[in-house]
Design a protein around this motif. Structure first.
Motif, PDB file in Angstrom:
ATOM      1  N   MET A 270      -4.949   0.772 -10.262  1.00  0.00           N
ATOM      2  CA  MET A 270      -4.161  -0.067 -11.165  1.00  0.00           C
ATOM      3  C   MET A 270      -4.985  -1.251 -11.673  1.00  0.00           C
ATOM      4  O   MET A 270      -4.915  -1.605 -12.854  1.00  0.00           O
ATOM      5  CB  MET A 270      -2.893  -0.562 -10.452  1.00  0.00           C
ATOM      6  CG  MET A 270      -1.850   0.520 -10.221  1.00  0.00           C
ATOM      7  SD  MET A 270      -0.384  -0.093  -9.345  1.00  0.00           S
ATOM      8  CE  MET A 270       0.459  -0.948 -10.691  1.00  0.00           C
ATOM      9  N   ILE A 271      -5.773  -1.845 -10.780  1.00  0.00           N
ATOM     10  CA  ILE A 271      -6.647  -2.946 -11.201  1.00  0.00           C
ATOM     11  C   ILE A 271      -7.635  -2.455 -12.254  1.00  0.00           C
ATOM     12  O   ILE A 271      -7.839  -3.083 -13.291  1.00  0.00           O
ATOM     13  CB  ILE A 271      -7.403  -3.524  -9.979  1.00  0.00           C
ATOM     14  CG1 ILE A 271      -6.421  -4.197  -9.014  1.00  0.00           C
ATOM     15  CG2 ILE A 271      -8.480  -4.520 -10.431  1.00  0.00           C
ATOM     16  CD1 ILE A 271      -7.040  -4.610  -7.687  1.00  0.00           C
TER      17      ILE A 271
ATOM     18  N   PHE B 135      -5.837  -1.554 -15.702  1.00  0.00           N
ATOM     19  CA  PHE B 135      -5.487  -2.742 -16.490  1.00  0.00           C
ATOM     20  C   PHE B 135      -6.739  -3.327 -17.137  1.00  0.00           C
ATOM     21  O   PHE B 135      -6.732  -3.679 -18.325  1.00  0.00           O
ATOM     22  CB  PHE B 135      -4.817  -3.788 -15.594  1.00  0.00           C
ATOM     23  CG  PHE B 135      -4.302  -4.988 -16.343  1.00  0.00           C
ATOM     24  CD1 PHE B 135      -3.083  -4.937 -17.005  1.00  0.00           C
ATOM     25  CD2 PHE B 135      -5.041  -6.157 -16.398  1.00  0.00           C
ATOM     26  CE1 PHE B 135      -2.608  -6.040 -17.711  1.00  0.00           C
ATOM     27  CE2 PHE B 135      -4.576  -7.272 -17.082  1.00  0.00           C
ATOM     28  CZ  PHE B 135      -3.358  -7.204 -17.746  1.00  0.00           C
TER      29      PHE B 135
ATOM     30  N   ASN C  43      -1.213   4.336 -12.019  1.00  0.00           N
ATOM     31  CA  ASN C  43      -2.313   4.151 -12.963  1.00  0.00           C
ATOM     32  C   ASN C  43      -1.806   3.922 -14.377  1.00  0.00           C
ATOM     33  O   ASN C  43      -2.251   3.035 -15.100  1.00  0.00           O
ATOM     34  CB  ASN C  43      -3.130   5.456 -12.983  1.00  0.00           C
ATOM     35  CG  ASN C  43      -4.568   5.238 -12.604  1.00  0.00           C
ATOM     36  OD1 ASN C  43      -4.964   4.130 -12.302  1.00  0.00           O
ATOM     37  ND2 ASN C  43      -5.335   6.287 -12.632  1.00  0.00           N
TER      38      ASN C  43
ATOM     39  N   ALA D  18      -0.088   0.504 -15.059  1.00  0.00           N
ATOM     40  CA  ALA D  18      -1.037  -0.603 -15.195  1.00  0.00           C
ATOM     41  C   ALA D  18      -1.802  -0.524 -16.516  1.00  0.00           C
ATOM     42  O   ALA D  18      -1.993  -1.539 -17.198  1.00  0.00           O
ATOM     43  CB  ALA D  18      -2.017  -0.594 -14.019  1.00  0.00           C
TER      44      ALA D  18
END
Length: 281
Positions: A82-83, A86, A193, A196
């Motif tokens: 997710m990090i 994004f 995923n 984000a």
């Protein structure tokens, strides 16, 4: 109207793919949105993330009921992806990242996925289990798991690929997750995923919510016959056929974006001429 019908029939193939092989949704959704429905690449990638994320979340339900979702490791790996997703989406919205570049990168990634699928499908099931996914031997597997998660996430944000072809072997090799649980967990990770990545695009690109919603419905409907047919078709044959199909999709995208290569070649020639001029004078 004809284009709308054709596009949505093809959208049903997204769900069919997810039902048959548990992946491949994004590699179908993005080309359909761009080349059939006429959506520009950047909005199409954002819409693809919503479509694939929603359908993947629906696909988690039967795996959850069967006990094939490892929630702890899915959240750990999913948090890293997710990090990355994004961040990848934010990079994609920068002015110098063109839609053509994203489509070419997308084609390169599905070429890689196609190669992996064809290679694995040529092996016997026992060979796949023992050679393609050996028992991991590493002292810092958790660190590699998080690092690869960020990398997969960045690609998701940049080109809209859910990353199932990379997530499953990563969970098996580094997370020590059995294959069935890795497949079930990967669907949850793809959904995380996608959320984000979409948040990274939100407010940066125009979105056609009506088309996105109708594609989700069409793709969801396609998962039902896909799951049914998967019982009768050998998994290896499915992977091999889909792998060759991906090669054709990648070739089509390269052809459609051939002008980008011509621009790069022209730029190189211009730069070379300028260097020669300054050297001469």
């Amino acid at each position: 109207m004809t284009t709308w019908i054709i596009g949505h029939l093809m959208a049903a193939c997204i769900g069919l793919s997810l039902g048959l092989i548990g992946g491949g949704g994004s590699v179908l959704a993005l080309p359909i949105l761009v080349y059939v429905m006429g959506i520009p690449p950047k909005p199409a990638i954002a819409m693809t993330l919503v479509i694939v994320g929603a359908v993947s979340l629906l696909g988690v339900i039967p795996h959850w009921r069967a006990g094939n979702v490892r929630l702890k490791i899915a959240l750990l790996f999913g948090g890293a992806t997710m990090i990355g997703a994004f961040a990848g989406a934010k990079i994609a919205t920068l002015p110098f990242v063109s839609g053509a570049f994203q489509m070419i990168l997308f084609a390169v990634m599905i070429l890689l996925a196609a190669g992996l699928m064809i290679r694995r499908s040529s092996k016997r099931p026992r060979q796949i289990e023992l050679k393609s996914y050996p028992n991991p031997v590493c002292k810092y597997c958790w660190f590699l798991l998080l690092t690869e998660g960020i990398g997969v996430g960045v690609l998701t944000g940049l080109v809209g690929i859910g990353g199932g072809f990379a997530i499953v072997p990563t969970l098996v090799l580094l997370g020590r997750v059995p294959m069935k649980q890795a497949i079930g967990s990967s669907l949850l990770i793809i959904a995380l995923n996608s959320v984000a990545g979409f948040l990274g695009y939100l407010g940066q690109v125009p979105l056609n919510w009506e088309l996105t919603g109708s594609f989700i419905l069409a793709a969801s409907a396609g998962t039902i016959p896909g799951a049914y047919l998967a019982q009768f078709i050998p998994a290896q044959r499915l992977q091999q056929t889909f792998g060759y199909f991906l090669l054709a999709v990648a070739a089509f995208i390269f052809v459609q974006n051939r002008h980008s290569f011509e621009v790069v070649h022209s730029f190189k020639n211009t730069a070379s001429q300028m260097i020669q001029y300054h050297t001469k004078y």
